[in-house]
Design a protein around this motif. Structure first.
Motif, PDB file in Angstrom:
ATOM      1  N   TYR A 201      46.738  62.623  37.643  1.00 42.09           N
ATOM      2  CA  TYR A 201      47.843  61.699  37.340  1.00 42.09           C
ATOM      3  C   TYR A 201      48.926  62.530  36.672  1.00 42.09           C
ATOM      4  N   ILE A 229      47.939  60.863  42.185  1.00 45.57           N
ATOM      5  CA  ILE A 229      48.085  59.411  42.125  1.00 45.57           C
ATOM      6  C   ILE A 229      49.562  59.042  41.988  1.00 45.57           C
ATOM      7  N   LYS A 248      47.371  52.143  32.182  1.00 45.07           N
ATOM      8  CA  LYS A 248      47.635  52.318  33.609  1.00 45.07           C
ATOM      9  C   LYS A 248      46.958  53.579  34.140  1.00 45.07           C
ATOM     10  N   ALA A 252      43.457  54.176  36.928  1.00 47.53           N
ATOM     11  CA  ALA A 252      43.473  55.026  38.123  1.00 47.53           C
ATOM     12  C   ALA A 252      42.307  55.998  38.169  1.00 47.53           C
TER      13      ALA A 252
END
Length: 419
Positions: A201, A229, A248, A252
Motif C-alpha cells: 500500500y 493496492i 483503510k 486492504a
C-alpha cells in the motif's frame, strides 16, 4: 530532498582541541577550458541555502561543517583568490522548516551579489524549484547535496513543463551530487521485494517530494510483480488524526506500507496510527525525508522495525578516499557525519575545482565548468554529471530502526537496478 544519526556539534572550520586531519581530494580535469593564468581574483563568494532551524537542523549542521572542512583544506583559496563562505537560512520560525518566501529571498540576494559565484543547496526539493529559476536568470550555478526531486533535472518526470520551465534562459544551472528520487524509489521497491513483500500500500504526504517517491516506488513494485493496492494515496498532514487512513490500509491487508513524505509533515503521527492499526508484522517503509532523530523520537516504541532508505551511501560504508574522509570527519567533530555530509563535501570540492578550471570570476564560466564535470575522482568514487546535471552514481542505502535509533552499522547498500 530533505531529511540523521548522532548529533554533530555546531560547525566551525577548526573545533577547539581537534586534531588537524586533512584528507586531500585531488581534482580531476573536466571538459571545460581553463582561463589564462592570473585571471582569477577574489573575493569569490560561495553561499549555502539550508533550513538552519527545525527538524532538519541536525542534518544541516553536519552539511555546513562538511562545507567548511572542504574549504579549510585549501585555506579558502583557489589559485590565490580568496573564497568567502556564507551560511544562509531558508527556514522561518513560523514554519519551523524551509519557507518558499525565504528561499526566494536568498536566491534573489545571491543573484544581486556580484561576488556570489556558487549557490550550495537548496536542501529541499521544493525549495530548489523556487530558487533555480531565479538563479538561472543570473547565470548562477546551484549544486545540491540533498534535493532529489527528479523533475528538477529529468524530462518527463516533473509537473507541467518541468524541468524546462525551471530554466528560463535555456541553460541548465543546477546539478546535484545525490541520486534523484526515482533512483531511491526504485531501489526501495527492490528492497521491499527482497524482504518478501508481495502486497503493498503506497501513501504520500501531498508534497512534491513525497508524491514523486511514492510514484517511483509504486511503478517499480508493479514491475517486480508485487500487488500495488491502487494508485499512491494522499494523506493530508494537517488532518486532526489518521485513524481513517490507518483503517483503510488495514482493510486492504498489505504486508508492507510505503510512505513518501517528510518528518515535518506529521509522519510520526501517521506511522504511529499505522502501527497501532496494522500490528507489528506489517513492514513500514519510507524515504530519507524521515531519516531524522526527531522522527524516531516522536514515534517512540512504534519506531521499532521501521525501514528507511537514503539516496546515497551511508558515510560509514564509504571506502578508499571516502573512508579516509569519514575518519577525518569523526576526528574533527567527535561525532558521526550525518547522511548528507559527504555529498555536501563533494559538492564543495566540485565547486572549487570548477572555479579553478573556469580560471576567472565569471558566473557563466563557472556554471559551465560545474556542469562539464566528468570522471571526478572524489570521496564518493569516480563519477560525472550527465547532460541533465544528475550524478552518474546510482547506489542508495537502507536502514532499520532498532532500539529507538537508526541502525547505521547494519545499513545495506541498494541499487536502483537490483544488481
Amino acid at each position: 530532498m530533505s531529511p540523521a544519526t548522532a548529533s554533530a556539534p555546531q560547525p566551525s572550520p577548526r573545533p577547539a582541541g581537534a586534531a588537524n586531519v586533512v584528507v586531500p581530494v585531488a581534482p580531476v580535469a573536466a571538459a571545460a577550458s581553463p582561463g589564462a593564468p592570473g585571471q582569477l581574483a577574489g573575493p569569490i563568494k560561495i553561499v549555502s541555502s539550508l533550513p538552519r532551524i527545525g527538524p532538519a537542523k541536525t542534518q544541516t549542521d553536519s552539511i555546513v561543517f562538511a562545507i567548511k572542512l572542504a574549504l579549510d583544506e585549501v585555506s579558502s583559496r583557489v589559485d590565490g583568490a580568496q573564497i568567502v563562505y556564507e551560511d544562509w537560512d531558508d527556514a522561518t520560525a513560523e514554519r519551523n522548516a524551509w519557507d518558499a518566501g525565504k528561499e526566494a529571498e536568498n536566491a534573489q540576494k545571491a543573484a544581486a551579489d556580484p561576488d556570489a559565484m556558487v549557490y550550495l543547496g537548496p536542501y529541499n526539493s521544493g525549495a530548489a524549484r523556487v530558487a533555480i529559476p531565479i538563479l538561472n536568470g543570473a547565470d548562477l550555478v546551484a549544486i545540491s547535496p540533498s534535493a532529489t526531486y527528479s523533475g528538477l533535472t529529468r524530462p518527463g518526470r516533473g509537473d507541467g513543463g518541468e524541468p524546462e520551465s525551471l530554466y528560463p534562459n535555456g541553460k541548465r544551472n543546477f546539478a546535484r551530487t545525490i541520486p534523484a528520487d526515482e533512483v531511491q524509489g526504485a531501489a526501495a521497491a527492490f528492497w521491499a521485494k527482497s524482504l518478501g513483500a508481495n502486497k503493498v500500500y503506497v501513501l504520500h504526504d501531498t508534497e512534491l517530494y513525497g508524491r514523486t517517491l511514492a510514484a517511483a516506488f509504486a511503478e517499480q513494485a508493479g514491475k517486480l510483480g508485487m500487488q500495488v493496492i491502487g494508485p499512491p494515496e494522499a494523506v493530508d498532514p494537517r488532518a486532526p488524526d489518521f485513524f481513517g487512513i490507518a483503517g483503510k490500509v488495514k482493510s486492504a491487508s498489505p504486508d508492507l506500507v510505503y510512505y513518501g513524505g517528510l518528518t515535518e509533515n506529521s509522519a510520526s503521527r501517521v506511522f504511529k496510527e499505522l502501527r497501532a492499526s496494522l500490528g507489528p508484522n506489517v513492514r513500514l517503509m519510507g524515504p530519507d525525508g524521515l531519516y531524522q532523530p526527531t522522527f524516531v523520537e516522536a514515534l517512540g516504541d512504534a519506531s521499532e522495525g521501521v525501514l528507511v532508505t537514503f539516496s546515497g551511501i551511508a558515510p560509514s560504508k564509504l571506502t578508499g578516499r571516502g573512508g579516509e574522509w569519514y575518519r577525518s570527519f569523526k576526528v574533527r567533530t567527535g561525532a558521526e557525519p550525518e547522511v548528507y555530509a559527504a555529498y555536501a563535501y563533494e559538492a564543495t570540492k566540485v565547486a572549487l575545482d570548477a572555479i579553478k578550471r573556469a580560471g576567472r570570476k565569471d558566473r557563466a564560466a563557472i556554471r559551465d565548468a560545474v556542469l562539464a564535470t566528468r570522471d571526478y575522482d572524489g570521496i564518493l568514487g569516480r563519477w560525472s554529471f550527465d547532460a541533465n546535471g544528475d550524478t552518474t552514481l546510482n547506489l542508495v542505502s537502507g536502514r532499520e530502526v532498532k532500539g529507538a535509533k537508526f541502525d547505521d552499522t547494519g545499513a545495506v547498500t541498494l541499487s536502483a537496478t537490483g544488481q
